[in-house]
Design an enzyme around this catalytic site. Structure first.
Site, PDB file in Angstrom:
ATOM      1  N   GLY A  68      -4.508  -4.550  -3.603  1.00  0.00           N
ATOM      2  CA  GLY A  68      -5.502  -3.531  -3.922  1.00  0.00           C
ATOM      3  C   GLY A  68      -4.728  -2.308  -4.356  1.00  0.00           C
ATOM      4  N   HIS A  69      -4.709  -2.020  -5.647  1.00  0.00           N
ATOM      5  CA  HIS A  69      -3.918  -0.897  -6.166  1.00  0.00           C
ATOM      6  C   HIS A  69      -4.875   0.206  -6.619  1.00  0.00           C
ATOM      7  CE1 HIS A  69      -0.215  -3.656  -7.102  1.00  0.00           C
ATOM      8  NE2 HIS A  69      -0.649  -3.724  -5.846  1.00  0.00           N
ATOM      9  N   LYS A 107       1.715   2.043  -5.156  1.00  0.00           N
ATOM     10  CA  LYS A 107       2.241   1.470  -6.408  1.00  0.00           C
ATOM     11  C   LYS A 107       1.284   1.723  -7.576  1.00  0.00           C
ATOM     12  CE  LYS A 107       2.348  -2.534  -4.362  1.00  0.00           C
ATOM     13  NZ  LYS A 107       2.068  -2.157  -2.952  1.00  0.00           N
ATOM     14  N   GLY A 108      -0.014   1.496  -7.325  1.00  0.00           N
ATOM     15  CA  GLY A 108      -1.011   1.640  -8.394  1.00  0.00           C
ATOM     16  C   GLY A 108      -0.978   3.031  -8.991  1.00  0.00           C
ATOM     17  N   GLN A 149       1.939  -6.260  -3.079  1.00  0.00           N
ATOM     18  CA  GLN A 149       2.381  -6.320  -1.680  1.00  0.00           C
ATOM     19  C   GLN A 149       3.637  -5.451  -1.514  1.00  0.00           C
ATOM     20  OE1 GLN A 149       1.441  -9.741  -3.156  1.00  0.00           O
ATOM     21  NE2 GLN A 149      -0.462  -8.777  -2.600  1.00  0.00           N
ATOM     22  N   ARG A 198       2.778 -28.956  -6.254  1.00  0.00           N
ATOM     23  CA  ARG A 198       2.563 -29.491  -7.604  1.00  0.00           C
ATOM     24  C   ARG A 198       1.170 -30.100  -7.796  1.00  0.00           C
ATOM     25  NH1 ARG A 198       7.996 -32.706  -6.997  1.00  0.00           N
ATOM     26  NH2 ARG A 198       7.044 -32.775  -4.943  1.00  0.00           N
ATOM     27  N   ARG A 258      -9.829  -2.751   6.268  1.00  0.00           N
ATOM     28  CA  ARG A 258      -9.339  -2.727   7.652  1.00  0.00           C
ATOM     29  C   ARG A 258      -8.505  -1.463   7.899  1.00  0.00           C
ATOM     30  NH1 ARG A 258      -6.113  -8.278   7.991  1.00  0.00           N
ATOM     31  NH2 ARG A 258      -5.625  -7.653   5.851  1.00  0.00           N
ATOM     32  N   ASP A 301       0.809  -1.225   0.000  1.00  0.00           N
ATOM     33  CA  ASP A 301       0.000   0.000   0.000  1.00  0.00           C
ATOM     34  C   ASP A 301       0.842   1.274   0.000  1.00  0.00           C
ATOM     35  OD1 ASP A 301      -2.202  -1.684   0.143  1.00  0.00           O
ATOM     36  OD2 ASP A 301      -2.172  -1.693   2.327  1.00  0.00           O
ATOM     37  N   GLU A 302       1.980   1.221  -0.652  1.00  0.00           N
ATOM     38  CA  GLU A 302       2.858   2.392  -0.719  1.00  0.00           C
ATOM     39  C   GLU A 302       2.372   3.396  -1.759  1.00  0.00           C
ATOM     40  OE1 GLU A 302       3.870  -0.736  -1.225  1.00  0.00           O
ATOM     41  OE2 GLU A 302       5.365  -1.274   0.292  1.00  0.00           O
ATOM     42  N   ASN A 318      -5.164 -10.483  -3.301  1.00  0.00           N
ATOM     43  CA  ASN A 318      -4.878  -9.876  -1.994  1.00  0.00           C
ATOM     44  C   ASN A 318      -4.427  -8.420  -2.194  1.00  0.00           C
ATOM     45  OD1 ASN A 318      -2.549 -10.869  -3.221  1.00  0.00           O
ATOM     46  ND2 ASN A 318      -1.583 -11.565  -1.343  1.00  0.00           N
ATOM     47  N   THR A 353      -9.573  -4.919   1.988  1.00  0.00           N
ATOM     48  CA  THR A 353     -10.396  -5.415   3.105  1.00  0.00           C
ATOM     49  C   THR A 353     -11.071  -4.305   3.905  1.00  0.00           C
ATOM     50  OG1 THR A 353      -8.452  -5.350   4.511  1.00  0.00           O
ATOM     51  CG2 THR A 353      -8.921  -7.451   3.439  1.00  0.00           C
ATOM     52  N   GLY A 403      -0.481  13.742  -3.592  1.00  0.00           N
ATOM     53  CA  GLY A 403      -1.932  13.566  -3.575  1.00  0.00           C
ATOM     54  C   GLY A 403      -2.280  12.318  -4.359  1.00  0.00           C
TER      55      GLY A 403
HETATM   56  P1  GDP Z   1      -0.802   0.160  -3.542  1.00  0.00           P
HETATM   57  O1  GDP Z   1      -1.350  -1.114  -3.022  1.00  0.00           O
HETATM   58  O2  GDP Z   1       0.683   0.283  -3.308  1.00  0.00           O
HETATM   59  O3  GDP Z   1      -1.172   0.450  -4.958  1.00  0.00           O
HETATM   60  O4  GDP Z   1      -1.447   1.332  -2.639  1.00  0.00           O
HETATM   61  P2  GDP Z   1      -3.007   1.453  -2.248  1.00  0.00           P
HETATM   62  O5  GDP Z   1      -3.740   1.914  -3.449  1.00  0.00           O
HETATM   63  O6  GDP Z   1      -3.506   0.235  -1.571  1.00  0.00           O
HETATM   64  O7  GDP Z   1      -2.931   2.577  -1.121  1.00  0.00           O
HETATM   65  C1  GDP Z   1      -2.451   3.838  -1.376  1.00  0.00           C
HETATM   66  C2  GDP Z   1      -3.561   4.863  -1.067  1.00  0.00           C
HETATM   67  O8  GDP Z   1      -3.036   6.166  -1.024  1.00  0.00           O
HETATM   68  C3  GDP Z   1      -4.641   4.903  -2.137  1.00  0.00           C
HETATM   69  O9  GDP Z   1      -5.858   5.239  -1.533  1.00  0.00           O
HETATM   70  C4  GDP Z   1      -4.164   6.027  -3.067  1.00  0.00           C
HETATM   71  O10 GDP Z   1      -5.233   6.648  -3.756  1.00  0.00           O
HETATM   72  C5  GDP Z   1      -3.558   6.972  -2.072  1.00  0.00           C
HETATM   73  N1  GDP Z   1      -2.407   7.759  -2.540  1.00  0.00           N
HETATM   74  C6  GDP Z   1      -1.412   7.406  -3.402  1.00  0.00           C
HETATM   75  N2  GDP Z   1      -0.477   8.369  -3.482  1.00  0.00           N
HETATM   76  C7  GDP Z   1      -0.879   9.351  -2.641  1.00  0.00           C
HETATM   77  C8  GDP Z   1      -0.325  10.618  -2.253  1.00  0.00           C
HETATM   78  O11 GDP Z   1       0.746  11.033  -2.675  1.00  0.00           O
HETATM   79  N3  GDP Z   1      -1.034  11.346  -1.325  1.00  0.00           N
HETATM   80  C9  GDP Z   1      -2.217  10.928  -0.817  1.00  0.00           C
HETATM   81  N4  GDP Z   1      -2.828  11.703   0.076  1.00  0.00           N
HETATM   82  N5  GDP Z   1      -2.767   9.749  -1.156  1.00  0.00           N
HETATM   83  C10 GDP Z   1      -2.110   8.978  -2.054  1.00  0.00           C
HETATM   84  P1  IMO Z   2      -0.883  -4.334  -2.131  1.00  0.00           P
HETATM   85  O1  IMO Z   2      -0.457  -4.906  -3.443  1.00  0.00           O
HETATM   86  C1  IMO Z   2      -0.851  -4.621   2.193  1.00  0.00           C
HETATM   87  C2  IMO Z   2      -0.856  -8.621   3.932  1.00  0.00           C
HETATM   88  C3  IMO Z   2      -2.092  -9.045   4.697  1.00  0.00           C
HETATM   89  C4  IMO Z   2      -1.475  -9.975   5.728  1.00  0.00           C
HETATM   90  C5  IMO Z   2      -0.374 -10.685   4.920  1.00  0.00           C
HETATM   91  C6  IMO Z   2      -0.801 -12.011   4.334  1.00  0.00           C
HETATM   92  O2  IMO Z   2      -2.202  -3.631  -2.182  1.00  0.00           O
HETATM   93  O3  IMO Z   2       0.195  -3.502  -1.537  1.00  0.00           O
HETATM   94  P2  IMO Z   2      -2.400 -12.831   2.384  1.00  0.00           P
HETATM   95  O4  IMO Z   2      -3.756 -12.351   1.918  1.00  0.00           O
HETATM   96  O5  IMO Z   2      -1.339 -12.665   1.354  1.00  0.00           O
HETATM   97  O6  IMO Z   2      -2.470 -14.190   2.980  1.00  0.00           O
HETATM   98  O7  IMO Z   2      -2.011 -11.853   3.609  1.00  0.00           O
HETATM   99  O8  IMO Z   2      -0.036  -9.791   3.860  1.00  0.00           O
HETATM  100  N1  IMO Z   2      -1.101  -8.179   2.549  1.00  0.00           N
HETATM  101  C7  IMO Z   2      -1.054  -6.897   2.167  1.00  0.00           C
HETATM  102  N2  IMO Z   2      -0.863  -5.770   2.892  1.00  0.00           N
HETATM  103  N3  IMO Z   2      -0.993  -4.552   0.859  1.00  0.00           N
HETATM  104  C8  IMO Z   2      -1.158  -5.663   0.106  1.00  0.00           C
HETATM  105  O9  IMO Z   2      -1.146  -5.636  -1.232  1.00  0.00           O
HETATM  106  C9  IMO Z   2      -1.233  -6.913   0.772  1.00  0.00           C
HETATM  107  N4  IMO Z   2      -1.410  -8.192   0.369  1.00  0.00           N
HETATM  108  C10 IMO Z   2      -1.307  -8.948   1.458  1.00  0.00           C
HETATM  109  O10 IMO Z   2      -2.737  -7.949   5.282  1.00  0.00           O
HETATM  110  O11 IMO Z   2      -0.841  -9.224   6.733  1.00  0.00           O
HETATM  111 MG    MG Z   3      -2.888  -1.773  -1.755  1.00  0.00          MG
END
Ligand code: GDP
Ligand code: IMO
Ligand code: MG
Length: 403
Positions: free
Chosen positions: A40-41, A16-17, A205, A124, A284, A13-14, A38, A282, A394
């Site tokens: 969510g981008h 990436k998307g 992840q 396998r 959460r 959740d850094e 698992n 999720t 943003g």
């Molecule tokens: P990913 O799994 O690495 O693609 O990241 P997620 O989409 O799960 O979580 C990142 C969240 O931060 C999403 O809700 C994005 O819309 C949001 N986001 C991404 N870049 C920025 C940013 O620079 N600032 C803010 N405020 N939100 C951002």
């Molecule tokens: P993105 O691509 C954040 C975490 C789960 C749990 C552990 C194992 O959006 O960054 P799993 O479903 O693989 O059995 O869960 O890994 N986890 C993530 N946390 N972002 C994700 O993906 C994740 N995918 C799995 O919360 O701690």
């Molecule tokens: Mg994510």
């Protein structure tokens, strides 16, 4: 041509998307290489937010090829590797059952069936996308489902209410999957590179959730590090160009496991509120804490990162002071390495920097950055020895500043 790899350097959740969506105009092909639903981008443009779980984040750009590699899977510009493994309905039930059985030591899985599906892959026994075209598919499917049911029954897990609907939905979804083009991703991607096409591999992840190098067992079941792109897509290490690491300006984690800089006070609450830190998959609440340079340097080492994209810098805008962890104090000694022992009591050693206390979300260039933010960026660069090439301020595509 070389393939660039983009991946998360923390616990997922850094952002990436968002960054993949922004970089897609520079590439011909975007390919996911591991993990499954698992992930969510999220990405945002024209005021609309989209959350993708399996589909690569380049999908909203015209004329770009998107590929799902050998991770786990579900028009014309989305191809799926024949060697991608299928997540069966019983994998979801096994995930739920195995997680419940763990009690208080649960992983905090997204319960999308990832662990059991990767177990079948390594054992396998798995079924792959390419098997969908085999006349034998129905028998193979029935055999695997039967073995999962045996296991669930043995442990007294009652699936009579849940499985029928899951199975019906799953079997219906096969009709959708069959509309996509199934490919030999290893041949196709290498041919693209030979023909001077640019390819971006999109990780899911984050590095600290890697099955080998994360805090096992609090990890996901795939190799989330750059090495995962080689096995996930069928490309050789010598093919790799840039390895782009996405880093949030602070840290978050969903699920259980060590998190040395976690904040359980009002600052943690503020990060969650400002950054809207709730899971894209999720819902959460994400655990929040300060940036951790010990963990970040570890992630940079494992991936051979060539540039960093710093995201969510805007979230820190109303913090008078900001902490950065520069070492771990364990048993009275300050160390610079992530310990093997998940139970180790870690006291983070912080340096405190002055916050910029200014809304940066509308800024358009590095020159406009407040001096405190420039200092924050420079400090990370000096500590990690890696340049920060982009700062995201943003969630929208446009809130992206190149340095
Ligand atoms: P990913 O799994 O690495 O693609 O990241 P997620 O989409 O799960 O979580 C990142 C969240 O931060 C999403 O809700 C994005 O819309 C949001 N986001 C991404 N870049 C920025 C940013 O620079 N600032 C803010 N405020 N939100 C951002
Ligand atoms: P993105 O691509 C954040 C975490 C789960 C749990 C552990 C194992 O959006 O960054 P799993 O479903 O693989 O059995 O869960 O890994 N986890 C993530 N946390 N972002 C994700 O993906 C994740 N995918 C799995 O919360 O701690
Ligand atoms: Mg994510």
């Amino acid at each position: 041509m070389k393939i660039d790899i983009l991946l998360g350097l923390q616990w997922g959740d850094e952002g990436k998307g968002k960054v993949v969506d922004v970089l897609t105009p520079h590439y011909d092909v975007i390919a996911r290489f591991q993990g499954g639903s698992n992930a969510g981008h999220s990405l945002e443009f024209n005021g609309v937010k989209h959350v993708l779980h399996l589909i690569p984040s380049g999908i909203f750009h015209k004329d770009k090829i998107n590929i799902i590699g050998n991770g786990l899977t579900p028009t014309d510009n989305l191809f799926i590797s024949k060697k991608a493994h299928l997540i069966l309905p019983t994998h979801l039930l096994l995930d739920k059952f195995l997680e419940e059985k763990k009690g208080t030591s649960k992983i905090g899985s997204t319960l999308k069936g990832i662990g059991p599906a990767y177990t079948d892959k390594s054992g396998r026994n798995g079924l792959r996308v390419g098997d969908l075209s085999s006349p034998d598919f129905d028998n193979k499917y029935a055999d695997l489902i039967a073995s999962h049911k045996d296991l669930l029954l043995k442990y007294g897990f009652d699936f009579s209410d849940t499985l029928p609907e899951l199975e019906t939905n799953w079997l219906n979804s096969l009709n959708t999957i069959k509309k996509f083009k199934f490919i030999d991703s290893e041949y196709l991607i290498n041919e693209y590179l030979d023909n001077n096409k640019t390819v971006l591999a999109e990780g899911a992840q984050g590095t600290l959730l890697d099955v080998d190098f994360g805090a096992y067992p609090f990890v996901t079941s795939s190799n989330t590090i750059a090495a995962g792109a080689f096995t996930g897509l069928g490309i050789a290490p010598s093919r790799v160009g840039n390895v782009i690491g996405i880093v949030k300006a602070y840290c978050t984690r969903v699920g259980s496991g060590p998190f040395p800089t976690e904040l359980s006070d009002s600052s943690g609450e503020k990060l969650r509120k400002n950054g809207f830190e709730f899971g894209s998959t999720t819902g959460r609440p994400r655990r929040c804490g300060w940036l951790d340079l010990v963990a970040l340097k570890y992630a940079i080492m494992l991936n051979g990162i060539t540039e960093i994209v710093l995201t969510k810098a805007d979230v820190l805008s109303d913090f008078e002071s900001i902490n950065i962890c520069t070492g771990y104090k364990i048993d009275g000694k300050i160390v610079q390495k992530v310990p093997f022992d998940n139970e180790a009591v870690i006291e983070p050693v912080y340096i405190t920097m002055k916050g910029w206390m200014k809304d940066i979300s509308k800024l358009k260039s590095y020159d406009e950055f407040p001096p405190e933010l420039k200092k924050y960026i420079k400090f990370i660069e000096e500590e990690t020895n890696v340049k920060i090439s982009i700062v995201s301020v943003g969630s929208d595509r446009l809130a992206t500043i190149r340095i």
